[in-house]
Design an enzyme around this catalytic site. Structure first.
Site, PDB file in Angstrom:
ATOM      1  N   GLY A 171    -127.461 -38.692 -45.852  1.00 37.62           N
ATOM      2  CA  GLY A 171    -128.554 -38.002 -46.530  1.00 37.62           C
ATOM      3  C   GLY A 171    -129.799 -37.942 -45.664  1.00 37.62           C
ATOM      4  N   ASP A 172    -130.142 -39.060 -45.041  1.00 37.74           N
ATOM      5  CA  ASP A 172    -131.288 -39.093 -44.138  1.00 37.74           C
ATOM      6  C   ASP A 172    -131.089 -38.154 -42.951  1.00 37.74           C
ATOM      7  OD1 ASP A 172    -133.121 -41.295 -45.156  1.00 37.74           O
ATOM      8  OD2 ASP A 172    -131.231 -42.368 -45.059  1.00 37.74           O
ATOM      9  N   SER A 173    -129.900 -38.192 -42.372  1.00 36.11           N
ATOM     10  CA  SER A 173    -129.642 -37.391 -41.176  1.00 36.11           C
ATOM     11  C   SER A 173    -129.664 -35.897 -41.496  1.00 36.11           C
ATOM     12  CB  SER A 173    -128.297 -37.777 -40.561  1.00 36.11           C
ATOM     13  OG  SER A 173    -128.297 -39.136 -40.185  1.00 36.11           O
TER      14      SER A 173
END
Length: 399
Positions: free
Chosen positions: A171-173
């Site tokens: 999700g962050d990436s």
């Protein structure tokens, strides 16, 4: 510390100030830095980015990937003097990247409106859990929360188990990658108009972007996707199959590909069998067909199955782990990994910048900052701060 020379990259001359921590903001900064941007990372004095401590005990190595091609300065952004220094630094930048909770920049007197009064061309990249507006905007949000809200977690894992995670902070990436895409589009707009703008990249919407037809499936067909383990329901054969010495992934779900798979298995009659001859028929007998293929692979080694799949032209592949990547000739030929000598870790191998550009490729030019604020003197002197002022800011804990 410079690692490689070579071309500066397509973003050479672009200055990025990165004011964020953990993964989503810093990964956006890493992507921009990989392609030549000058990235100045702002860290809190004393503690720095928590990623400096994350990882296997004694080996916080993800920091070395996220921090590459960056310089580090320290600023206490909660202090008025620190906020004034940050404004001075941002005034020299093309792009500001931040991933604080919405409203944080505003509380520090660093809102987009304030920053653009004297710098109308500034591009501000804001990465957050839920976006900069809406009823959930003020909530705390990490990558896993965005994965859950965006629909990812509900479909990952085995059907008889709770939802699983990917094993990486996807999700962050994703949010960082879409943020980088937005920054590049905004640079193009600024080239034409001189106007900066704000990029609002939320974790949940970034995950939503890669969820294929999950929402239309429900709205149009009333179908809700569910966890299905290693298979995609109705798409067969496409699974991981056991071999004598490991596991191997085979994707032979297209009709002509399935015919070639059957030939390689020594079972050409299966391709003409009405139970398996069409995509729909194979999907209806997915478990049965997987069992037939698993029976074949179980009598062979991974090397033997791979040789058969390559000869037959069937999409298939090994389940790679780090040692496999390091030993694989295709990784080497593609220069998918970058090796350097690190001042702390010695031999250090990590993923190379991606994607590959034919004329202006990315590069790793500098290892991650090894000390918090190690570039304070160089950066702040370039802003015109005299040495005495830099020393005073250090004594008061502002830097």
């Amino acid at each position: 510390m410079t690692v490689t020379s070579g071309a500066g990259g397509p973003l050479d001359g672009v200055r990025v100030v990165e004011m964020g921590q953990l993964i989503a903001g810093p990964f956006c900064g890493q992507l921009l830095g990989d392609f030549g941007a000058e990235v100045i990372k702002v860290e809190p004095p004393g503690q720095g980015d928590p990623m400096r401590q994350w990882g296997q005990p004694g080996y916080p190595l993800f920091w070395e990937v996220l921090g590459r091609n960056k310089r580090s300065v320290s600023i206490d952004l909660r202090e008025p003097a620190g906020q004034a220094l940050a404004r001075r630094l941002i005034a020299t930048a093309d792009i500001l990247v931040e991933n604080f909770r919405p409203g944080t920049l505003e509380r520090w007197g660093l809102s987009p409106d304030v920053l653009r009064k004297d710098h109308p061309g500034l591009i501000i990249v804001r990465v957050s859990g839920y976006g900069q507006d809406g009823p959930y905007a003020g909530r705390a949000g990490f990558g896993g929360i965005g994965e859950a809200m965006g629909g990812w977690r509900a479909i990952v894992g085995d059907p008889d188990r709770p939802p699983s995670r990917m094993g990486v902070s996807i999700g962050d990436s994703l949010a960082a990658t879409f943020a980088c895409l937005g920054a590049l589009a905004a640079l193009r707009h600024r080239d034409r108009t001189g106007e900066g703008q704000t990029i609002d990249s939320s974790l949940f919407e970034s995950v939503l972007q890669v969820m294929e037809s999950l929402v239309p499936d429900y709205v149009v067909a009333g179908h809700q996707r569910a966890r299905s383990g290693a298979i995609l329901p109705g798409v067969a054969p496409s699974n991981v199959y056991p071999c004598q010495d490991g596991e191997y992934l085979i994707a032979g779900n297209q009709d002509t590909v399935f015919q070639r798979l059957c030939q390689a298995m020594g079972r050409p009659e299966l391709a003409a069998d009405p139970r398996y001859a069409t995509h729909q028929a194979r999907g209806e007998r997915q478990a049965e067909l997987d069992a037939l293929i698993a029976e074949w692979t179980a009598g062979l080694t991974v090397d033997e199955v791979e040789a058969a799949m390559v000869e037959a032209g069937v999409p298939a592949g090994r389940i790679y782990r780090a040692p496999d990547m390091l030993a694989d000739p295709h990784f080497a030929a593609r220069k998918a990994l970058t090796e350097l000598t690190h001042p702390r870790w010695g031999r250090f191998v990590m993923q190379s910048p991606h994607p590959k550009l034919s004329q202006t490729p990315g590069s790793v030019r500098r290892v991650a900052p090894q000390a918090i604020g190690q570039d304070n003197a160089e950066v702040y002197q370039a802003l015109g701060l005299p040495e005495s002022e830099i020393e005073a800011l250090a004594k008061t804990g502002v830097i």
